[in-house]
Design a protein around this motif. Sequence first.
Motif, PDB file in Angstrom:
ATOM      1  N   MET A   1       6.851  41.460  12.754  1.00 21.58           N
ATOM      2  CA  MET A   1       6.225  40.632  11.760  1.00 21.58           C
ATOM      3  C   MET A   1       6.601  39.178  12.034  1.00 21.58           C
ATOM      4  SD  MET A   1       7.212  40.534   7.644  1.00 21.58           S
ATOM      5  CE  MET A   1       8.051  42.030   7.778  1.00 21.58           C
ATOM      6  N   LYS A   2       5.637  38.309  11.847  1.00 21.79           N
ATOM      7  CA  LYS A   2       5.859  36.876  12.020  1.00 21.79           C
ATOM      8  C   LYS A   2       5.883  36.214  10.649  1.00 21.79           C
ATOM      9  CE  LYS A   2       3.807  36.534  16.568  1.00 21.79           C
ATOM     10  NZ  LYS A   2       4.897  36.066  17.375  1.00 21.79           N
ATOM     11  N   ALA A   3       6.714  35.194  10.520  1.00 17.59           N
ATOM     12  CA  ALA A   3       6.809  34.441   9.277  1.00 17.59           C
ATOM     13  C   ALA A   3       6.442  32.994   9.538  1.00 17.59           C
ATOM     14  CB  ALA A   3       8.229  34.518   8.721  1.00 17.59           C
ATOM     15  N   SER A   4       5.766  32.408   8.570  1.00 21.16           N
ATOM     16  CA  SER A   4       5.460  30.982   8.640  1.00 21.16           C
ATOM     17  C   SER A   4       5.356  30.441   7.218  1.00 21.16           C
ATOM     18  CB  SER A   4       4.176  30.725   9.424  1.00 21.16           C
ATOM     19  OG  SER A   4       3.072  31.349   8.802  1.00 21.16           O
ATOM     20  N   ILE A   5       5.289  29.132   7.122  1.00 20.99           N
ATOM     21  CA  ILE A   5       5.165  28.459   5.836  1.00 20.99           C
ATOM     22  C   ILE A   5       3.883  27.642   5.848  1.00 20.99           C
ATOM     23  CG2 ILE A   5       6.184  26.734   4.283  1.00 20.99           C
ATOM     24  CD1 ILE A   5       7.907  29.222   4.454  1.00 20.99           C
ATOM     25  N   ASP A   6       3.100  27.768   4.790  1.00 22.99           N
ATOM     26  CA  ASP A   6       1.902  26.941   4.619  1.00 22.99           C
ATOM     27  C   ASP A   6       2.372  25.578   4.123  1.00 22.99           C
ATOM     28  OD1 ASP A   6      -0.340  25.589   3.600  1.00 22.99           O
ATOM     29  OD2 ASP A   6      -1.321  27.459   3.009  1.00 22.99           O
TER      30      ASP A   6
ATOM     31  N   GLY B   1      12.748  26.153  -2.399  1.00 24.22           N
ATOM     32  CA  GLY B   1      13.872  26.752  -1.694  1.00 24.22           C
ATOM     33  C   GLY B   1      14.160  28.199  -2.041  1.00 24.22           C
ATOM     34  N   VAL B   2      13.269  28.842  -2.762  1.00 26.97           N
ATOM     35  CA  VAL B   2      13.483  30.238  -3.135  1.00 26.97           C
ATOM     36  C   VAL B   2      13.588  31.114  -1.888  1.00 26.97           C
ATOM     37  CG1 VAL B   2      12.505  32.222  -4.357  1.00 26.97           C
ATOM     38  CG2 VAL B   2      12.345  29.943  -5.367  1.00 26.97           C
ATOM     39  N   CYS B   3      12.721  30.878  -0.914  1.00 28.79           N
ATOM     40  CA  CYS B   3      12.736  31.690   0.312  1.00 28.79           C
ATOM     41  C   CYS B   3      14.051  31.556   1.059  1.00 28.79           C
ATOM     42  CB  CYS B   3      11.556  31.341   1.208  1.00 28.79           C
ATOM     43  SG  CYS B   3      11.506  29.619   1.754  1.00 28.79           S
ATOM     44  N   THR B   4      14.596  30.345   1.096  1.00 34.06           N
ATOM     45  CA  THR B   4      15.854  30.141   1.814  1.00 34.06           C
ATOM     46  C   THR B   4      17.022  30.796   1.091  1.00 34.06           C
ATOM     47  OG1 THR B   4      16.285  28.002   0.773  1.00 34.06           O
ATOM     48  CG2 THR B   4      15.025  27.988   2.818  1.00 34.06           C
ATOM     49  N   THR B   5      16.947  30.856  -0.230  1.00 35.21           N
ATOM     50  CA  THR B   5      17.993  31.517  -1.008  1.00 35.21           C
ATOM     51  C   THR B   5      17.971  33.022  -0.778  1.00 35.21           C
ATOM     52  OG1 THR B   5      17.879  29.804  -2.708  1.00 35.21           O
ATOM     53  CG2 THR B   5      18.873  31.901  -3.350  1.00 35.21           C
ATOM     54  N   ILE B   6      16.783  33.585  -0.701  1.00 34.60           N
ATOM     55  CA  ILE B   6      16.638  35.035  -0.544  1.00 34.60           C
ATOM     56  C   ILE B   6      16.876  35.479   0.891  1.00 34.60           C
ATOM     57  CG2 ILE B   6      14.979  36.950  -0.660  1.00 34.60           C
ATOM     58  CD1 ILE B   6      13.755  35.474  -3.096  1.00 34.60           C
ATOM     59  N   CYS B   7      16.408  34.696   1.858  1.00 36.50           N
ATOM     60  CA  CYS B   7      16.480  35.123   3.265  1.00 36.50           C
ATOM     61  C   CYS B   7      16.750  33.922   4.177  1.00 36.50           C
ATOM     62  CB  CYS B   7      15.184  35.834   3.646  1.00 36.50           C
ATOM     63  SG  CYS B   7      15.298  36.724   5.205  1.00 36.50           S
ATOM     64  N   SER B   8      17.972  33.426   4.132  1.00 35.72           N
ATOM     65  CA  SER B   8      18.331  32.243   4.919  1.00 35.72           C
ATOM     66  C   SER B   8      18.370  32.496   6.422  1.00 35.72           C
ATOM     67  CB  SER B   8      19.681  31.689   4.450  1.00 35.72           C
ATOM     68  OG  SER B   8      20.701  32.658   4.638  1.00 35.72           O
ATOM     69  N   GLU B   9      18.341  33.765   6.821  1.00 33.39           N
ATOM     70  CA  GLU B   9      18.300  34.075   8.250  1.00 33.39           C
ATOM     71  C   GLU B   9      16.924  33.810   8.844  1.00 33.39           C
ATOM     72  OE1 GLU B   9      21.231  36.842   6.244  1.00 33.39           O
ATOM     73  OE2 GLU B   9      19.183  36.206   5.859  1.00 33.39           O
ATOM     74  N   VAL B  10      15.901  33.747   7.996  1.00 31.72           N
ATOM     75  CA  VAL B  10      14.531  33.543   8.463  1.00 31.72           C
ATOM     76  C   VAL B  10      13.977  32.186   8.047  1.00 31.72           C
ATOM     77  CG1 VAL B  10      12.155  34.431   8.334  1.00 31.72           C
ATOM     78  CG2 VAL B  10      14.077  36.025   8.451  1.00 31.72           C
ATOM     79  N   PHE B  11      14.412  31.675   6.884  1.00 31.53           N
ATOM     80  CA  PHE B  11      13.869  30.422   6.353  1.00 31.53           C
ATOM     81  C   PHE B  11      14.967  29.391   6.138  1.00 31.53           C
ATOM     82  CE2 PHE B  11      11.338  33.991   4.750  1.00 31.53           C
ATOM     83  CZ  PHE B  11      10.104  33.677   5.300  1.00 31.53           C
ATOM     84  N   ALA B  12      14.616  28.129   6.346  1.00 29.05           N
ATOM     85  CA  ALA B  12      15.552  27.025   6.133  1.00 29.05           C
ATOM     86  C   ALA B  12      14.786  25.837   5.575  1.00 29.05           C
ATOM     87  CB  ALA B  12      16.229  26.642   7.445  1.00 29.05           C
ATOM     88  N   MET B  13      15.524  24.903   5.029  1.00 28.94           N
ATOM     89  CA  MET B  13      14.915  23.682   4.513  1.00 28.94           C
ATOM     90  C   MET B  13      14.972  22.605   5.591  1.00 28.94           C
ATOM     91  SD  MET B  13      13.960  24.633   1.556  1.00 28.94           S
ATOM     92  CE  MET B  13      13.539  23.182   0.622  1.00 28.94           C
TER      93      MET B  13
ATOM     94  N   LEU C   1      12.702  31.619  12.630  1.00 24.27           N
ATOM     95  CA  LEU C   1      12.586  32.683  13.626  1.00 24.27           C
ATOM     96  C   LEU C   1      11.111  32.925  13.922  1.00 24.27           C
ATOM     97  CD1 LEU C   1      15.100  35.388  12.304  1.00 24.27           C
ATOM     98  CD2 LEU C   1      15.480  33.692  14.102  1.00 24.27           C
ATOM     99  N   ASP C   2      10.785  33.103  15.191  1.00 33.75           N
ATOM    100  CA  ASP C   2       9.408  33.427  15.553  1.00 33.75           C
ATOM    101  C   ASP C   2       9.028  34.828  15.093  1.00 33.75           C
ATOM    102  OD1 ASP C   2       8.956  30.978  16.784  1.00 33.75           O
ATOM    103  OD2 ASP C   2       9.667  31.707  18.721  1.00 33.75           O
ATOM    104  N   GLU C   3       9.953  35.735  15.245  1.00 33.18           N
ATOM    105  CA  GLU C   3       9.715  37.145  14.897  1.00 33.18           C
ATOM    106  C   GLU C   3      10.806  37.584  13.919  1.00 33.18           C
ATOM    107  OE1 GLU C   3       7.271  40.423  15.190  1.00 33.18           O
ATOM    108  OE2 GLU C   3       7.007  38.609  16.384  1.00 33.18           O
ATOM    109  N   VAL C   4      10.407  38.181  12.801  1.00 35.68           N
ATOM    110  CA  VAL C   4      11.368  38.657  11.806  1.00 35.68           C
ATOM    111  C   VAL C   4      11.936  39.998  12.274  1.00 35.68           C
ATOM    112  CG1 VAL C   4      11.678  39.392   9.409  1.00 35.68           C
ATOM    113  CG2 VAL C   4      10.096  37.515   9.943  1.00 35.68           C
TER     114      VAL C   4
END
Length: 62
Positions: free
Chosen positions: A1-6, A14-26, A36-39
């Motif tokens: 699975m790939k992740a990106s931000i619109d 910052g909710v995403c970074t709080t829940i999954c900081s390994e994949v999302f950052a500010m 990360l390119d690939e989750v």
Amino acid sequence: MKASIDDGRCRGHGVCTTICSEVFAMTDDGYAEAILDEVPEELADRAREAAESCPENAVILD
């Protein structure tokens, strides 16, 4: 699975970074980005939770 931000939707909550900081950052500008390119499979559930929790629906998982 790939992740990106619109970028057009993200408001920097910052909710995403709080829940999954390994994949999302500010960024320095105060908005989220996928770092990360690939989750990895072991983070897939948390990435989905981050996407579902985003108040702006800015997290995209493909």
